[in-house]
Design an enzyme around this catalytic site. Structure first.
Site, PDB file in Angstrom:
ATOM      1  N   LYS A 105       0.833  -1.221   0.000  1.00  0.00           N
ATOM      2  CA  LYS A 105       0.000   0.000   0.000  1.00  0.00           C
ATOM      3  C   LYS A 105       0.860   1.262   0.000  1.00  0.00           C
ATOM      4  O   LYS A 105       0.457   2.299   0.514  1.00  0.00           O
ATOM      5  CB  LYS A 105      -0.963   0.016   1.194  1.00  0.00           C
ATOM      6  CG  LYS A 105      -1.875  -1.189   1.289  1.00  0.00           C
ATOM      7  CD  LYS A 105      -2.592  -1.498  -0.018  1.00  0.00           C
ATOM      8  CE  LYS A 105      -3.565  -0.403  -0.427  1.00  0.00           C
ATOM      9  NZ  LYS A 105      -4.230  -0.710  -1.717  1.00  0.00           N
ATOM     10  N   GLY A 106       2.033   1.151  -0.609  1.00  0.00           N
ATOM     11  CA  GLY A 106       2.909   2.322  -0.696  1.00  0.00           C
ATOM     12  C   GLY A 106       2.931   2.951  -2.073  1.00  0.00           C
ATOM     13  O   GLY A 106       3.550   3.992  -2.276  1.00  0.00           O
ATOM     14  N   GLY A 107       2.282   2.288  -3.053  1.00  0.00           N
ATOM     15  CA  GLY A 107       2.284   2.793  -4.416  1.00  0.00           C
ATOM     16  C   GLY A 107       3.059   1.899  -5.373  1.00  0.00           C
ATOM     17  O   GLY A 107       3.503   2.343  -6.429  1.00  0.00           O
TER      18      GLY A 107
ATOM     19  N   SER B  27      -4.507   2.676   5.016  1.00  0.00           N
ATOM     20  CA  SER B  27      -4.783   2.161   3.679  1.00  0.00           C
ATOM     21  C   SER B  27      -4.740   0.640   3.649  1.00  0.00           C
ATOM     22  O   SER B  27      -5.550  -0.017   2.973  1.00  0.00           O
ATOM     23  CB  SER B  27      -3.767   2.742   2.691  1.00  0.00           C
ATOM     24  OG  SER B  27      -4.043   2.337   1.378  1.00  0.00           O
TER      25      SER B  27
ATOM     26  N   ARG C 257       2.074  -0.601  -7.333  1.00  0.00           N
ATOM     27  CA  ARG C 257       1.426  -0.788  -8.632  1.00  0.00           C
ATOM     28  C   ARG C 257       1.598   0.450  -9.499  1.00  0.00           C
ATOM     29  O   ARG C 257       1.892   0.340 -10.697  1.00  0.00           O
ATOM     30  CB  ARG C 257      -0.058  -1.124  -8.441  1.00  0.00           C
ATOM     31  CG  ARG C 257      -0.895  -1.141  -9.728  1.00  0.00           C
ATOM     32  CD  ARG C 257      -0.379  -2.091 -10.779  1.00  0.00           C
ATOM     33  NE  ARG C 257      -0.308  -3.469 -10.321  1.00  0.00           N
ATOM     34  CZ  ARG C 257       0.127  -4.476 -11.071  1.00  0.00           C
ATOM     35  NH1 ARG C 257       0.586  -4.247 -12.291  1.00  0.00           N
ATOM     36  NH2 ARG C 257       0.164  -5.700 -10.600  1.00  0.00           N
TER      37      ARG C 257
END
Length: 310
Positions: A67-69, A158, A71
């Site tokens: 959930k850190g980016g 998140s 993708r």
């Protein structure tokens, strides 16, 4: 007179026979290629083989954080013509069932690439799994590692939001975040999503195996605000020629984040990106920020830079 005619016919017959022999030899000699053509053909075939696409082990891995980016970073790197990415998270190094299948299985999950292209895979679960750094090193000690981080408190919320969404989709119950996060008014250090946000602990394990210069830290919050500067840094880290430009990004006011543009086609990340966070009281969030204050300082010291986190 008759003898003269017969002698002339005999001479013609001999000449015809010799001509046929010569023609046969020429055909026989011409059926194979001359040595320089054979050499050229062999060289061309070898060159063609070396330029063929094939599945290769990754030259770079996005190791986290969840959930850190990850993708968004993968899709943005894929804008580069010298980058090919694995479309799905492989979970090779952190799932025993996959790891037992060996490197041949891992390679088979990779995209086809040309020589000179970089294969990139991302599995955010790698970062926090203790067994992964040594396994990645055994695969390729020269592999480039990308770690994208964001405010650990926001990352935790998140993380919870995604798990909550998945459980609600399956009609399964789940506790409110505040109940999981707090125990008798204090942060519960055993909460798994909180442990994933202790970046310094996980990075320390990677630095026991890999040199610091082999791990590139991407600012996930900056990537959301303005993707291009972070992508340019990633290009340099991967030794790629600069091919990604500001024209590859446009801000989608409806979605509230940047989308990608390439060859006249646009692409936005799926609906899970930008999903509203699960509710958490302001008091609980402040307590969470206080808890992360010291771990964040330790992480800043390790990477030699600071971030604007709560």
């Amino acid at each position: 007179m008759l003898w003269t005619v017969l002698l002339a016919l005999l001479v013609l017959l001999v000449l015809q026979t010799q001509l046929c022999v010569c023609l046969r030899e020429l055909r026989s000699g011409g059926s194979g290629s001359p040595s320089y053509l054979s050499s050229s053909s062999s060289s061309s075939s070898s060159s063609s083989s070396s330029n063929a696409t094939q599945q290769r082990l990754p030259g770079a891995i996005i190791i986290g954080v969840r959930k850190g980016g990850t993708r968004a970073l993968l899709e943005m790197l894929n804008l580069h013509p010298d980058v090919e990415v694995a479309k799905a998270e492989v979970h090779f190094f952190n799932v025993e069932e996959h790891y037992r299948r060996g490197l041949a299985w891992y390679r088979a999950q990779m995209p086809f690439t040309l020589p000179g292209q970089v294969t990139v895979e991302k599995t955010p679960g790698y970062f926090a799994a203790p067994q992964v750094p040594a396994r990645v090193w055994d695969m390729n000690p020269a592999v480039r590692l990308l770690l994208i981080v964001r405010d650990p408190a926001e990352r935790l919320v998140s993380d919870y939001t995604q798990v909550l969404h998945n459980r609600l989709t399956r009609h399964k119950p789940y506790q409110p975040l505040e109940e999981l996060l707090l125990h008798k008014g204090h942060i519960d250090p055993g909460y798994k999503a909180l442990q994933r946000s202790l970046y310094h602990q996980h990075l320390a394990r990677w630095l026991e195996v890999f040199p610091r210069e082999q791990i590139h830290v991407v600012d996930g919050d900056a990537l959301i605000r303005d993707p291009f500067p972070e992508l340019r840094k990633a290009e340099r880290f991967l030794d790629l020629p600069p091919r990604i430009s500001p024209n590859n990004f446009y801000y989608n006011t409806t979605k509230g984040f940047y989308c990608l543009m390439s060859a006249g086609h646009d692409k936005c990340l799926d609906e899970s990106k930008g999903r509203p966070h699960a509710p958490l009281s302001a008091e609980a969030f402040r307590e969470l920020c206080r808890y992360f204050r010291e771990p964040n300082k330790l992480f800043f010291e390790m990477v030699g830079r600071s971030f604007s986190w709560c």
